[in-house]
Motif scaffolding. Structure first.
Motif, short mmCIF file in Angstrom:
data_model
loop_
_atom_site.label_atom_id
_atom_site.label_comp_id
_atom_site.label_asym_id
_atom_site.label_seq_id
_atom_site.Cartn_x
_atom_site.Cartn_y
_atom_site.Cartn_z
N MET A 51 0.82 -1.21 0.00
CA MET A 51 0.00 0.00 0.00
C MET A 51 0.85 1.26 0.00
SD MET A 51 -3.11 -0.91 2.66
CE MET A 51 -4.13 0.44 2.03
N PRO A 52 0.43 2.30 -0.74
CA PRO A 52 1.13 3.58 -0.64
C PRO A 52 1.03 4.07 0.80
CG PRO A 52 -0.43 3.58 -2.47
CD PRO A 52 -0.71 2.36 -1.65
N MET A 53 2.05 4.78 1.27
CA MET A 53 2.02 5.23 2.66
C MET A 53 0.86 6.18 2.92
SD MET A 53 4.20 3.49 4.18
CE MET A 53 3.78 4.26 5.73
N THR A 54 0.44 6.95 1.92
CA THR A 54 -0.69 7.85 2.12
C THR A 54 -1.97 7.07 2.42
OG1 THR A 54 -0.90 7.92 -0.29
CG2 THR A 54 0.18 9.79 0.76
N CYS A 55 -2.05 5.82 1.96
CA CYS A 55 -3.18 4.96 2.28
C CYS A 55 -2.93 4.21 3.59
CB CYS A 55 -3.42 3.95 1.15
SG CYS A 55 -3.88 4.67 -0.42
N PHE A 56 -1.68 3.83 3.80
CA PHE A 56 -1.30 3.06 4.99
C PHE A 56 -1.67 3.81 6.26
CE2 PHE A 56 1.35 0.77 7.95
CZ PHE A 56 1.51 -0.49 7.41
N TYR A 57 -1.45 5.14 6.26
CA TYR A 57 -1.74 5.94 7.46
C TYR A 57 -3.20 5.86 7.86
CZ TYR A 57 2.58 8.29 5.87
OH TYR A 57 3.84 8.58 5.44
N GLU A 58 -4.07 5.59 6.91
CA GLU A 58 -5.51 5.62 7.16
C GLU A 58 -6.04 4.28 7.68
OE1 GLU A 58 -7.33 8.50 6.64
OE2 GLU A 58 -5.42 9.44 6.17
N LEU A 59 -5.20 3.25 7.72
CA LEU A 59 -5.66 1.93 8.15
C LEU A 59 -6.02 1.91 9.63
CD1 LEU A 59 -3.03 -0.39 6.40
CD2 LEU A 59 -5.44 -0.15 5.79
N PRO A 60 -6.99 1.09 10.00
CA PRO A 60 -7.29 0.93 11.43
C PRO A 60 -6.18 0.15 12.13
CG PRO A 60 -8.60 -0.59 10.10
CD PRO A 60 -7.89 0.32 9.14
N GLU A 61 -6.30 0.01 13.43
CA GLU A 61 -5.28 -0.70 14.21
C GLU A 61 -5.34 -2.21 13.93
OE1 GLU A 61 -2.97 0.85 16.05
OE2 GLU A 61 -3.86 2.67 15.23
N LEU A 62 -4.34 -2.92 14.43
CA LEU A 62 -4.29 -4.37 14.28
C LEU A 62 -5.54 -5.02 14.85
CD1 LEU A 62 -0.57 -5.19 15.23
CD2 LEU A 62 -1.56 -5.00 12.95
N ASN A 63 -5.94 -6.13 14.21
CA ASN A 63 -7.10 -6.91 14.63
C ASN A 63 -8.43 -6.17 14.45
OD1 ASN A 63 -5.48 -9.16 15.47
ND2 ASN A 63 -4.96 -7.99 17.32
N HIS A 64 -8.40 -5.11 13.66
CA HIS A 64 -9.62 -4.42 13.29
C HIS A 64 -9.91 -4.69 11.81
CE1 HIS A 64 -9.02 -2.39 17.09
NE2 HIS A 64 -10.17 -1.74 16.94
#
Length: 204
Positions: free
Chosen positions: A30-43
């Motif tokens: 994933m591009p980092m600009t998308c990566f920042y928007e991910l939820p936390e682990l196990n979500h």
């Protein structure tokens, strides 16, 4: 063609995320600009994907929305731009920032991206500008022009800095350059994602 994944996030190792869907773990770049928007682990996360098949690998690239994926697909149609370079471009700039840079012919800003020389930047402006005439109408306006927000910072260590450097190297920066970029923005309370975000922002 795998076009969309919905599942739990098992691992986050920028720029890779491991997401489990129906018992299968998918490694997604994933591009980092998308990566920042991910939820936390196990979500749970929903990721729009583009599947690339090469002789030596099968790679899955992920995005938070269809607009970002559409831009990625247009980028890799450009002569001299492969999936890895497209990933680096969209890590250094959000989709909206890239569209703006192309429309305003900001060659200098594009050259600052890893792997983008003057000729590639000029080619991107010429080729992408023509494509935006057909795409820009509702593709990159309004809500798709997201802003980057920092995740809640976790205590950082040398491990966070090492992970951040490794992520920048995987995006196309040379090891020495990546180390210098991280050292410039290093903070005692910054996590890996924050370091990467700040380093990329400072580079543009």
């Amino acid at each position: 063609m795998i076009g969309r994944l919905r599942g739990n996030i098992l691992e986050k190792q920028p720029p890779l995320v491991l997401i489990e869907a129906h018992g299968v773990g998918y490694e997604v770049h994933m591009p980092m600009t998308c990566f920042y928007e991910l939820p936390e682990l196990n979500h749970e996360a929903v990721i729009f994907t583009h599947f690339v098949v090469r002789e030596d690998a099968q790679l899955l690239f992920g995005f938070n929305n269809k607009q970002e994926r559409a831009l990625f697909r247009e980028l890799i149609k450009t002569n001299g731009v492969g999936p890895k370079l497209a990933l680096a471009i969209l890590s250094g700039m959000s989709a909206q920032q890239f569209v703006t840079a192309v429309e305003k012919e900001e060659i200098a800003a594009l050259i600052k991206l890893p792997g983008v020389g003057k000729k590639t930047a000029e080619r991107l402006v010429v080729e992408m500008k023509d494509r935006f005439k057909g795409l820009h109408g509702d593709l990159f306006s309004g809500e798709s022009a997201f802003t980057l927000t920092a995740p809640d910072a976790e205590p950082a260590s040398n491990d966070a800095e090492a992970e951040a450097v490794a992520a920048l190297v995987s995006l196309g920066y040379k090891p020495q350059e990546a180390s210098r970029m991280i050292s410039k923005v290093g903070k005692p309370d910054a996590d890996c994602e924050t370091l990467i975000r700040e380093a990329l922002r400072a580079a543009i």
